[in-house]
Design an enzyme around this catalytic site. Structure first.
Site, short mmCIF file in Angstrom:
data_model
loop_
_atom_site.label_atom_id
_atom_site.label_comp_id
_atom_site.label_asym_id
_atom_site.label_seq_id
_atom_site.Cartn_x
_atom_site.Cartn_y
_atom_site.Cartn_z
N THR A 193 -4.00 1.45 -2.87
CA THR A 193 -3.65 0.71 -4.07
C THR A 193 -4.70 0.95 -5.15
O THR A 193 -5.89 0.93 -4.88
CB THR A 193 -3.55 -0.80 -3.79
OG1 THR A 193 -2.52 -1.03 -2.82
CG2 THR A 193 -3.20 -1.58 -5.06
N PHE A 200 -6.33 -0.28 -8.79
CA PHE A 200 -6.52 -1.50 -9.56
C PHE A 200 -7.13 -1.19 -10.92
O PHE A 200 -7.95 -0.27 -11.05
CB PHE A 200 -7.49 -2.46 -8.84
CG PHE A 200 -6.99 -2.99 -7.52
CD1 PHE A 200 -6.44 -4.26 -7.44
CD2 PHE A 200 -7.09 -2.23 -6.37
CE1 PHE A 200 -6.00 -4.77 -6.22
CE2 PHE A 200 -6.65 -2.72 -5.15
CZ PHE A 200 -6.10 -4.00 -5.07
#
Length: 287
Positions: A176, A178
């Protein structure tokens, strides 16, 4: 930055969420502030209750994170960094449980979709919960030997659960990305090094507007690493784009490309310029 917000970073989710883990990895020693929503994490920074917000923008398997592209442009915050966090799912259960006793696995639907091989192997019934850390907290509170959670190892530590298996995700590249956001942008002069600039824009409703708007990046040798479109205001003719490019706006090539883009855009806003994460650089060299 006031004393109350110094070294505090906000995230969406409960303690032990992957966003919590990302905060701790990127800013060791900082206090993490759990928030009920992305809006609440943004508001914590705006209200000086946190200095930074860690906001997920995309996942290598699930794609972009809904709402971030909508919230960030009008949040009043600036992107001052990026972080890539490897998603390492664990099978967690209360003490006394074992692989043989389990019947159900609780987690966020995206996480459950990323451990299909495990669910099939152990013949576990998936149970959808609001988030991974919340599932871990629920299992810890409920106890018993038949229910497990799919969550991070950090969640196991926080909620006192046993890790029955580590790295149970189907894909090893599950990562992921960010955006790290602050009230104050990083401003030039920028030191030498590898930088990324993020911005949003809307093209004018004329033929070939997007082609003409993006042409400046090609002719000026600017590498665009991300381009996403989404509807704004419920109108099919009003499209906004979110883009990431390599470089800094004070560099001649990117400056010229942004100037050309502004000519063909109804709205252009730079969200921030920030250091490229080491994972980005490693993947760039690998290509």
């Amino acid at each position: 930055m006031s004393i109350s917000e110094a070294d505090i970073i906000a995230f969406q989710g409960q303690p032990g969420a992957y966003s919590d883990l990302a905060c701790r990895q990127a800013y060791p020693g900082w206090t993490t502030l759990p928030c009920a929503s992305f809006e609440a994490a943004i508001e914590a920074v705006r209200e000086h209750r946190a200095g930074l917000a860690m906001l997920p923008c995309e996942n290598s398997l699930a794609g972009r994170v809904p709402d971030i592209h909508r919230l960030l442009p009008d949040s009043g915050l600036h992107v001052v960094g990026e972080h890539f966090e490897r998603v390492e799912h664990c099978l967690l259960a209360p003490k006394g449980a074992s692989i043989a006793t389990l019947k159900r696995a609780h987690s966020h639907p995206v996480a459950l979709g990323q451990v299909l091989k495990l669910l099939k192997e152990l013949r576990l019934t998936p149970v959808i919960e609001a988030d991974t850390a919340g599932a871990a907290g629920l299992i810890a509170e409920r106890g018993g030997v038949e229910d497990a959670a799919i969550a991070s190892e950090l969640a196991a530590q926080i909620y006192g659960l046993e890790v029955l298996r580590k790295n149970v995700e189907d894909a090893a590249h599950n990562t992921t990305r960010f955006y790290v956001c602050s009230r104050t942008p990083l401003a030039p002069p920028f030191p030498e090094g590898d930088w990324v600039t993020s911005f949003v824009f809307r093209v004018r409703n004329i033929p070939a507007a997007l082609y003409k708007a993006l042409g400046g990046f090609a002719t000026n040798g600017v590498n665009m690493t991300k381009l996403e479109s989404y509807m704004v205001g419920g109108a099919f003719t009003a499209t906004q784009f979110l883009a990431d490019v390599d470089g800094r706006p004070d560099e001649p090539g990117l400056a010229r490309a942004l100037e050309e883009l502004s000519y063909f855009s109804a709205d252009l806003r730079v969200l921030g310029t920030y250091r490229a994460h080491p994972l980005r650089l490693a993947q760039r060299e690998g290509n």
